[in-house]
Design an enzyme around this catalytic site. Sequence first.
Site, PDB file in Angstrom:
ATOM      1  CB  ILE A  45      44.863  37.317   3.141  1.00  0.00           C
ATOM      2  CG1 ILE A  45      44.216  36.187   4.029  1.00  0.00           C
ATOM      3  CG2 ILE A  45      45.875  37.121   2.301  1.00  0.00           C
ATOM      4  CD1 ILE A  45      43.343  36.952   4.923  1.00  0.00           C
ATOM      5  CD  GLU A  87      37.588  41.689  -1.905  1.00  0.00           C
ATOM      6  OE1 GLU A  87      38.987  42.259  -3.958  1.00  0.00           O
ATOM      7  OE2 GLU A  87      38.395  42.492  -1.025  1.00  0.00           O
ATOM      8  N   GLY A 138      41.996  44.492   1.457  1.00  0.00           N
ATOM      9  CA  GLY A 138      40.431  43.643   0.685  1.00  0.00           C
ATOM     10  C   GLY A 138      41.631  41.702   1.268  1.00  0.00           C
ATOM     11  CD  GLU A 139      45.600  40.371   0.177  1.00  0.00           C
ATOM     12  OE1 GLU A 139      45.878  39.782   0.769  1.00  0.00           O
ATOM     13  OE2 GLU A 139      46.139  41.167  -0.984  1.00  0.00           O
ATOM     14  N   GLY A 140      40.664  39.867   2.474  1.00  0.00           N
ATOM     15  CA  GLY A 140      39.842  39.222   3.881  1.00  0.00           C
ATOM     16  C   GLY A 140      41.109  39.726   5.068  1.00  0.00           C
TER      17      GLY A 140
END
Length: 341
Positions: free
Chosen positions: A92, A169, A309-311
């Site tokens: 990210i 997240e 994930g992580e954005g």
Amino acid sequence: MLDRSFSAEIQQRIDQKTKPLGALGQLERVAHHLALIQSQNQDQAVTQLAIHQPTVLVFAADHGIAAQGVSIAPSAVTEQMVQNFLAGGAAINCFCRTEHAAMRVIDCGILRAQPAHADLIEQRLGAGTHNLAEQAAMSSEQVQEGIALGKALIHREVESGCNLLMFGEMGIGNTSSAAAILAALSGLPIEVCVGRGTGITDEQYQRKRALVTQGVERCLGAAPQDVLQQVGGFEIVQMVGAFMGAYEKQTPVLVDGFIVTVAAYVATLIEPNVRDFLLFAHCSQETGHRAVLEMLAAEPLLDLGLRLGEGTGAVLALGLVRAAVEFYNHMASFADAGVTV
């Protein structure tokens, strides 16, 4: 509710650009959507779109169900990855640098409180949830507090100048929680909702399905807040509030993967007008993601086989949103260019 009074005017502006009608596909829909949002409370449709301080908020928390072996990683990895985010070493961070986006991490309930950091926001609801397979993940008071914290966070971000949000997240076990929420609220079969997360074995996958089923049986068909109490996660609850806060501040959110999309789905069940402010970045490999996107009538911009994930998917899609803004603002019309068709 999104005021669509200028919809035809915006569409006409897009259609008059030097291209065949609809030739820029989804980029045209993105530009139209952003123009509607940025025309709210205006006397006429905006002729110039703007993106200010695009920001990724990574909501992090731990999950009691993680102790049951539903992930390839132990709960300690949540904290370790949060520290990696804050050190600038995660995917990210790389993508935020390429897209010139800010990033902040929200500690919603990691097992251990984290040292203070300029990019860390502490909004702890507890030291991880309870095991959702055995008991309610959290109290009703924690649900309400989490939603309120998420709303307030977004109010602060928007008031500081951000006009495009992205949520990510981090939380070992959170695909189990998201799958349980989706199954309980939608009635979709467990096998549709439960995927392999970060890449678990067949044995772990069967165990994950069984544990999620136990949690879902306690709250199938219940109200959204009750489902969050039974099988939710602290980061998911705060994201639900954050989506509601974005609606309250009339600010678009570029929605990331499965877990973030489930939070968006819950928010739309509580406040249907939330849907008007959502742009969907991508469809991930997680089993339930396509199903919840369909329930939201969403058309994701990308399908890259992501499952991190992580954005990350949201930030990767930011470049496409910027492209939509650029063509809306600066692409010549047929009249301007002297092109006759």
